[in-house]
Scaffold this motif. Structure first.
Motif, PDB file in Angstrom:
ATOM      1  N   LYS A  32       0.832  -1.203   0.000  1.00 48.32           N
ATOM      2  CA  LYS A  32       0.000   0.000   0.000  1.00 48.32           C
ATOM      3  C   LYS A  32       0.876   1.267   0.000  1.00 48.32           C
ATOM      4  O   LYS A  32       0.625   2.207  -0.765  1.00 48.32           O
ATOM      5  N   THR A  33       1.913   1.257   0.807  1.00 50.16           N
ATOM      6  CA  THR A  33       2.803   2.428   0.891  1.00 50.16           C
ATOM      7  C   THR A  33       3.486   2.678  -0.455  1.00 50.16           C
ATOM      8  O   THR A  33       3.571   3.821  -0.925  1.00 50.16           O
ATOM      9  N   ALA A  34       3.967   1.595  -1.089  1.00 54.17           N
ATOM     10  CA  ALA A  34       4.647   1.755  -2.382  1.00 54.17           C
ATOM     11  C   ALA A  34       3.663   2.190  -3.464  1.00 54.17           C
ATOM     12  O   ALA A  34       3.960   3.055  -4.286  1.00 54.17           O
ATOM     13  N   LEU A  35       2.474   1.588  -3.454  1.00 54.55           N
ATOM     14  CA  LEU A  35       1.475   1.912  -4.490  1.00 54.55           C
ATOM     15  C   LEU A  35       1.054   3.373  -4.441  1.00 54.55           C
ATOM     16  O   LEU A  35       0.714   3.972  -5.469  1.00 54.55           O
ATOM     17  N   ALA A  36       1.093   3.943  -3.243  1.00 58.68           N
ATOM     18  CA  ALA A  36       0.709   5.349  -3.096  1.00 58.68           C
ATOM     19  C   ALA A  36       1.652   6.266  -3.876  1.00 58.68           C
ATOM     20  O   ALA A  36       1.290   7.387  -4.226  1.00 58.68           O
ATOM     21  N   LYS A  37       2.855   5.764  -4.168  1.00 57.43           N
ATOM     22  CA  LYS A  37       3.819   6.583  -4.926  1.00 57.43           C
ATOM     23  C   LYS A  37       3.721   6.317  -6.433  1.00 57.43           C
ATOM     24  O   LYS A  37       4.495   6.863  -7.224  1.00 57.43           O
ATOM     25  N   CYS A  38       2.822   5.402  -6.831  1.00 57.93           N
ATOM     26  CA  CYS A  38       2.701   5.031  -8.247  1.00 57.93           C
ATOM     27  C   CYS A  38       1.418   5.607  -8.841  1.00 57.93           C
ATOM     28  O   CYS A  38       0.492   5.938  -8.121  1.00 57.93           O
ATOM     29  N   GLY A  39       1.383   5.673 -10.158  1.00 56.95           N
ATOM     30  CA  GLY A  39       0.158   6.110 -10.840  1.00 56.95           C
ATOM     31  C   GLY A  39       0.491   7.020 -12.006  1.00 56.95           C
ATOM     32  O   GLY A  39       1.462   7.781 -11.961  1.00 56.95           O
ATOM     33  N   ARG A  40      -0.338   6.933 -13.031  1.00 54.42           N
ATOM     34  CA  ARG A  40      -0.095   7.728 -14.254  1.00 54.42           C
ATOM     35  C   ARG A  40      -0.025   9.217 -13.966  1.00 54.42           C
ATOM     36  O   ARG A  40       0.603   9.968 -14.693  1.00 54.42           O
ATOM     37  N   ASP A  41      -0.748   9.634 -12.919  1.00 50.58           N
ATOM     38  CA  ASP A  41      -0.782  11.071 -12.591  1.00 50.58           C
ATOM     39  C   ASP A  41       0.492  11.523 -11.865  1.00 50.58           C
ATOM     40  O   ASP A  41       0.638  12.699 -11.543  1.00 50.58           O
ATOM     41  N   LYS A  42       1.422  10.602 -11.624  1.00 48.23           N
ATOM     42  CA  LYS A  42       2.625  10.965 -10.866  1.00 48.23           C
ATOM     43  C   LYS A  42       3.691  11.616 -11.747  1.00 48.23           C
ATOM     44  O   LYS A  42       4.741  12.023 -11.278  1.00 48.23           O
ATOM     45  N   PHE A  43       3.447  11.638 -13.056  1.00 48.82           N
ATOM     46  CA  PHE A  43       4.390  12.386 -13.893  1.00 48.82           C
ATOM     47  C   PHE A  43       3.676  13.078 -15.047  1.00 48.82           C
ATOM     48  O   PHE A  43       2.643  12.624 -15.520  1.00 48.82           O
ATOM     49  N   SER A  44       4.245  14.217 -15.454  1.00 44.86           N
ATOM     50  CA  SER A  44       3.641  14.971 -16.553  1.00 44.86           C
ATOM     51  C   SER A  44       4.729  15.404 -17.529  1.00 44.86           C
ATOM     52  O   SER A  44       5.916  15.486 -17.172  1.00 44.86           O
ATOM     53  N   LEU A  45       4.293  15.638 -18.767  1.00 43.09           N
ATOM     54  CA  LEU A  45       5.235  16.050 -19.814  1.00 43.09           C
ATOM     55  C   LEU A  45       4.896  17.460 -20.267  1.00 43.09           C
ATOM     56  O   LEU A  45       3.724  17.808 -20.381  1.00 43.09           O
ATOM     57  N   ASP A  46       5.926  18.221 -20.547  1.00 42.22           N
ATOM     58  CA  ASP A  46       5.732  19.534 -21.165  1.00 42.22           C
ATOM     59  C   ASP A  46       6.197  19.382 -22.613  1.00 42.22           C
ATOM     60  O   ASP A  46       7.392  19.257 -22.891  1.00 42.22           O
ATOM     61  N   THR A  47       5.220  19.369 -23.532  1.00 43.19           N
ATOM     62  CA  THR A  47       5.553  19.058 -24.927  1.00 43.19           C
ATOM     63  C   THR A  47       6.238  20.227 -25.632  1.00 43.19           C
ATOM     64  O   THR A  47       6.792  20.051 -26.709  1.00 43.19           O
ATOM     65  N   THR A  48       6.198  21.397 -25.060  1.00 42.32           N
ATOM     66  CA  THR A  48       6.912  22.530 -25.672  1.00 42.32           C
ATOM     67  C   THR A  48       8.391  22.466 -25.307  1.00 42.32           C
ATOM     68  O   THR A  48       9.265  22.574 -26.168  1.00 42.32           O
ATOM     69  N   ASN A  49       8.660  22.262 -24.038  1.00 44.30           N
ATOM     70  CA  ASN A  49      10.063  22.292 -23.588  1.00 44.30           C
ATOM     71  C   ASN A  49      10.705  20.905 -23.472  1.00 44.30           C
ATOM     72  O   ASN A  49      11.867  20.800 -23.063  1.00 44.30           O
ATOM     73  N   HIS A  50       9.919  19.865 -23.806  1.00 40.70           N
ATOM     74  CA  HIS A  50      10.411  18.477 -23.700  1.00 40.70           C
ATOM     75  C   HIS A  50      10.941  18.161 -22.303  1.00 40.70           C
ATOM     76  O   HIS A  50      12.018  17.583 -22.142  1.00 40.70           O
ATOM     77  N   THR A  51      10.183  18.581 -21.305  1.00 43.74           N
ATOM     78  CA  THR A  51      10.584  18.259 -19.938  1.00 43.74           C
ATOM     79  C   THR A  51       9.598  17.276 -19.314  1.00 43.74           C
ATOM     80  O   THR A  51       8.462  17.146 -19.757  1.00 43.74           O
ATOM     81  N   VAL A  52      10.064  16.610 -18.285  1.00 43.38           N
ATOM     82  CA  VAL A  52       9.241  15.659 -17.537  1.00 43.38           C
ATOM     83  C   VAL A  52       9.275  16.083 -16.072  1.00 43.38           C
ATOM     84  O   VAL A  52      10.343  16.422 -15.549  1.00 43.38           O
ATOM     85  N   THR A  53       8.112  16.053 -15.437  1.00 43.96           N
ATOM     86  CA  THR A  53       8.056  16.408 -14.017  1.00 43.96           C
ATOM     87  C   THR A  53       7.512  15.220 -13.224  1.00 43.96           C
ATOM     88  O   THR A  53       6.436  14.692 -13.537  1.00 43.96           O
ATOM     89  N   LEU A  54       8.263  14.790 -12.226  1.00 48.89           N
ATOM     90  CA  LEU A  54       7.816  13.681 -11.368  1.00 48.89           C
ATOM     91  C   LEU A  54       7.431  14.224  -9.997  1.00 48.89           C
ATOM     92  O   LEU A  54       8.147  15.070  -9.448  1.00 48.89           O
ATOM     93  N   THR A  55       6.354  13.697  -9.447  1.00 58.16           N
ATOM     94  CA  THR A  55       5.988  14.096  -8.085  1.00 58.16           C
ATOM     95  C   THR A  55       6.963  13.456  -7.088  1.00 58.16           C
ATOM     96  O   THR A  55       7.636  12.461  -7.411  1.00 58.16           O
ATOM     97  N   ALA A  56       7.030  14.021  -5.897  1.00 56.42           N
ATOM     98  CA  ALA A  56       7.975  13.525  -4.888  1.00 56.42           C
ATOM     99  C   ALA A  56       7.756  12.037  -4.623  1.00 56.42           C
ATOM    100  O   ALA A  56       6.618  11.592  -4.464  1.00 56.42           O
ATOM    101  N   GLY A  57       8.831  11.279  -4.606  1.00 58.22           N
ATOM    102  CA  GLY A  57       8.763   9.848  -4.268  1.00 58.22           C
ATOM    103  C   GLY A  57       8.460   8.952  -5.455  1.00 58.22           C
ATOM    104  O   GLY A  57       8.517   7.728  -5.345  1.00 58.22           O
ATOM    105  N   SER A  58       8.122   9.536  -6.609  1.00 62.13           N
ATOM    106  CA  SER A  58       7.790   8.661  -7.741  1.00 62.13           C
ATOM    107  C   SER A  58       9.058   8.234  -8.477  1.00 62.13           C
ATOM    108  O   SER A  58      10.129   8.829  -8.325  1.00 62.13           O
TER     109      SER A  58
END
Ligand code: AMP
Ligand code: MG
Length: 333
Positions: free
Chosen positions: A138-164
């Motif tokens: 449960k603790t590990a799963l809380a750090k997982c999920g499609r919403d835990k990272f996002s892409l910026d298609t203009t600057n080609h950057t990736v942002t990960l939430t803490a712990g992901s």
């Protein structure tokens, strides 16, 4: 976890050393991307086909360097991205960006590239042959999920939430096979080739005798034997996911390397899934996805995805062969 490096057997490779109607042959095997990679090439000129093979291995190394999450290779790689979790946008290399973009554009949730934290839990327990507690999962799963990272298609950057933490094990090899194949086909001396990265296979051309390539699909409950043989045409790729490839057992229960993102537990809806496509990336992606999905849902995805054909073995040992393979797949038993 127990590791079986190759999930597919090549039944008849023409590419032994020597000549066939003045065709030259060359084959090389190296260990990259945590698997054994064999590249076999035929063509008119020995030096040129060796060169094509060497360049294809360089392509694999390039992809490995960007997608390996266990080791730092260069500044914009997956290792560095994962280290950057919780610290804002991060510029990644082109291969990594392309893979993450492709992933974000598809609708499926059963294949999830953000499973690093839960994969690590099972990997650690695999070393001591123990089973994680529900609390750990449960603790590990809380750090997982499609919403835990996002892409910026203009600057080609990736942002990960803490712990992901991202893991590209489900698709990186397929992507690398396509990339290596594109490098090989650019070399005009090459008339045919077979690339096999631990069961992620792509064929170029036909065998020297003009007959189709024949690939043996392993029997998941008796991996020294085959379920059947699949004939492959020029440009086709194949990938197999199976619970016999990497697993460990505790009290007779098998814990395999493919996890269901909904539960954090090893997936148990299939024991082997093989996908054929013109893209090795597509084959790799769908073989893992189909492995996680319930049997009927997996069949329905195959029916609704024109780019793929599939062979799915469920835990009862029942084999589904999609209509497009019925003329090319010959059952052994
Ligand atoms: P494959 O052998 O191509 O089916 O990929 C299996 C690998 O993908 C595992 O070793 C993990 O690194 C990763 N993985 C496991 N479960 C999943 C999943 N549900 N979605 C995405 N990646 C996964
Ligand atoms: Mg895969």
């Amino acid at each position: 976890m127990k590791k079986l490096l190759s999930s597919l057997l090549i039944i008849s490779s023409l590419l032994t050393t020597g000549c066939f109607f003045k065709q030259q042959s060359y084959q090389d095997t190296r260990f990259l991307m945590d698997t054994i990679i064999t590249i076999s090439v035929t063509g008119k000129d020995q030096a040129a086909i060796k060169n094509a093979t060497d360049e294809a291995f360089i392509a694999f190394k390039e992809v490995e360097d960007e997608t390996d999450r266990y080791k730092s290779h260069k500044p914009r790689d997956l290792y560095a991205l994962n280290q950057h979790n919780g610290q804002g946008p991060f510029i990644v290399g082109d291969h990594l960006y392309k893979l993450l973009l492709m992933y974000k554009e598809q609708p499926y949730t059963a294949l999830d590239l953000s499973l690093g934290p839960i994969i690590d839990v099972w990997r650690t327990h695999g070393e001591t042959k123990t089973v994680p507690s529900l609390e750990e999962i449960k603790t590990a799963l809380a750090k997982c999920g499609r919403d835990k990272f996002s892409l910026d298609t203009t600057n080609h950057t990736v942002t990960l939430t803490a712990g992901s933490n991202l893991d590209l094990g489900a698709i990186a090899k397929g992507y690398a096979v396509d990339y290596a194949a594109s490098v090989i086909t650019k070399n005009k001396a090459v008339t045919s080739a077979l690339i096999n990265a631990g069961g992620n296979i792509k064929v170029i051309g036909t065998k020297a005798n003009g007959k189709p390539w024949r690939i043996g699909i392993q029997d998941p409950r008796n991996p020294q034997e085959i379920l059947g043989i699949l004939e492959m045409k020029n440009g086709q790729a194949i990938a197999t996911s199976g619970d016999y490839q990497r697993y460990y057992e505790v009290n007779g229960v098998r814990y395999c390397h493919i996890l269901d993102p909904a539960t954090g537990q090893p997936a148990r809806n299939a024991i082997s899934t093989t996908v054929v496509s013109s893209s090795a990336l597509t084959a790799d992606f769908f073989s893992t996805l189909l492995f996680v999905l319930p049997h009927e849902e997996a069949i329905s995805v195959v029916k609704n995805t024109p780019q793929i054909e599939a062979i799915i073995v469920n835990p009862k040992g029942e084999i589904y062969v999609s209509p497009g393979l019925r003329n090319t797949f010959t059952k052994e038993k």
